[in-house]
Design an enzyme around this catalytic site. Structure first.
Site, PDB file in Angstrom:
ATOM      1  N   HIS A 199       1.436  43.340  18.496  1.00  0.00           N
ATOM      2  CA  HIS A 199       2.160  43.771  17.296  1.00  0.00           C
ATOM      3  C   HIS A 199       1.635  43.046  16.073  1.00  0.00           C
ATOM      4  O   HIS A 199       1.086  41.942  16.164  1.00  0.00           O
ATOM      5  CB  HIS A 199       3.658  43.480  17.438  1.00  0.00           C
ATOM      6  CG  HIS A 199       4.365  44.384  18.414  1.00  0.00           C
ATOM      7  ND1 HIS A 199       4.688  45.679  18.120  1.00  0.00           N
ATOM      8  CD2 HIS A 199       4.792  44.155  19.684  1.00  0.00           C
ATOM      9  CE1 HIS A 199       5.301  46.222  19.170  1.00  0.00           C
ATOM     10  NE2 HIS A 199       5.363  45.315  20.121  1.00  0.00           N
ATOM     11  N   HIS A 215      10.177  44.392  22.017  1.00  0.00           N
ATOM     12  CA  HIS A 215      10.497  43.108  22.647  1.00  0.00           C
ATOM     13  C   HIS A 215      11.282  42.211  21.691  1.00  0.00           C
ATOM     14  O   HIS A 215      12.250  41.554  22.096  1.00  0.00           O
ATOM     15  CB  HIS A 215       9.208  42.393  23.076  1.00  0.00           C
ATOM     16  CG  HIS A 215       8.590  42.953  24.319  1.00  0.00           C
ATOM     17  ND1 HIS A 215       7.850  44.109  24.327  1.00  0.00           N
ATOM     18  CD2 HIS A 215       8.607  42.504  25.605  1.00  0.00           C
ATOM     19  CE1 HIS A 215       7.426  44.353  25.550  1.00  0.00           C
ATOM     20  NE2 HIS A 215       7.865  43.408  26.344  1.00  0.00           N
TER      21      HIS A 215
END
Length: 212
Positions: free
Chosen positions: A143, A79
């Site tokens: 993440h 992303h």
């Protein structure tokens, strides 16, 4: 797309063509690098245990196989790399259209581009949007911070290289003359000769032979 709208407004097919080539080549190369690193590194996501659903009785993960596999693809953040690739291109495009990063250029008067602060702020908006998306990946425990940082750097670097392949350097004053302001790079023409008058006419081959 911003580049398509700008090119259509100015009636420039070259701007639309170069804009789409620059952004999609940047997005594609960013995706390729990101996916290669994800598959090679195999770092666990912060929420891997929740995806795994470890069962002490059977000594194995009982979660969905695809979810578990995706939990081993944390580095780098896809992303972050994708959003920074897109937003970096937009920021560079705005800077190339307004000369916001080239302080030696005098902007036109009585227009939005006359305000240095407004032009500079416009070029920063895409980065704020990209940073918000990247930070949200850490907040949602998808993440680690290193994944987001590296993914962002990949998107910025690749997008910048692809932008400069098709558009002039937004820091170079000579690309902001009245004739070349905001124009894409002429890929098959020497830039030093690109500003010359390119008027020409077609002649018959026999006429060319007679003039030799």
């Amino acid at each position: 797309m911003v580049t398509g709208a700008a090119g259509s407004y100015r009636g420039s097919l070259m701007e639309v063509h170069h804009g789409f080539l620059a952004i999609w080549s940047g997005r594609g190369l960013t995706r390729l690098i990101t996916e290669f690193l994800k598959s090679s590194v195999g770092r666990l996501r912060p929420d891997f245990l929740a995806r795994c659903r470890w069962d002490p009785a059977v000594q194995a993960c009982t979660g969905n196989a695809d979810t578990i596999l995706n939990g081993r693809r944390s580095f780098p953040s896809g992303h972050s790399s994708a959003i920074f690739a897109s937003m970096t291109f937009m920021s560079l495009l705005f800077a190339g259209k307004t000369a916001a990063w080239c302080y030696g250029v005098s902007p036109p008067h009585a227009s939005f581009r006359a305000s240095k602060l407004a032009r500079f702020s416009l070029t920063l908006l895409p980065f704020f949007c990209a940073a918000w998306v990247a930070i949200s990946r850490v907040e949602d425990y998808r993440h680690h911070k290193e994944d987001v940082i590296v993914g962002s750097l990949i998107g910025i670097s690749v997008s910048t290289v692809c932008y400069l392949m098709f558009w002039p350097n937004p820091f170079n004053p000579r690309h902001f003359t009245q004739q070349r302001l905001g124009r894409p790079r002429l890929l098959y023409t020497d830039d030093d000769n690109a500003s010359r008058d390119a008027n020409f006419e077609l002649t018959r081959h026999e006429d060319e032979l007679e003039s030799v």
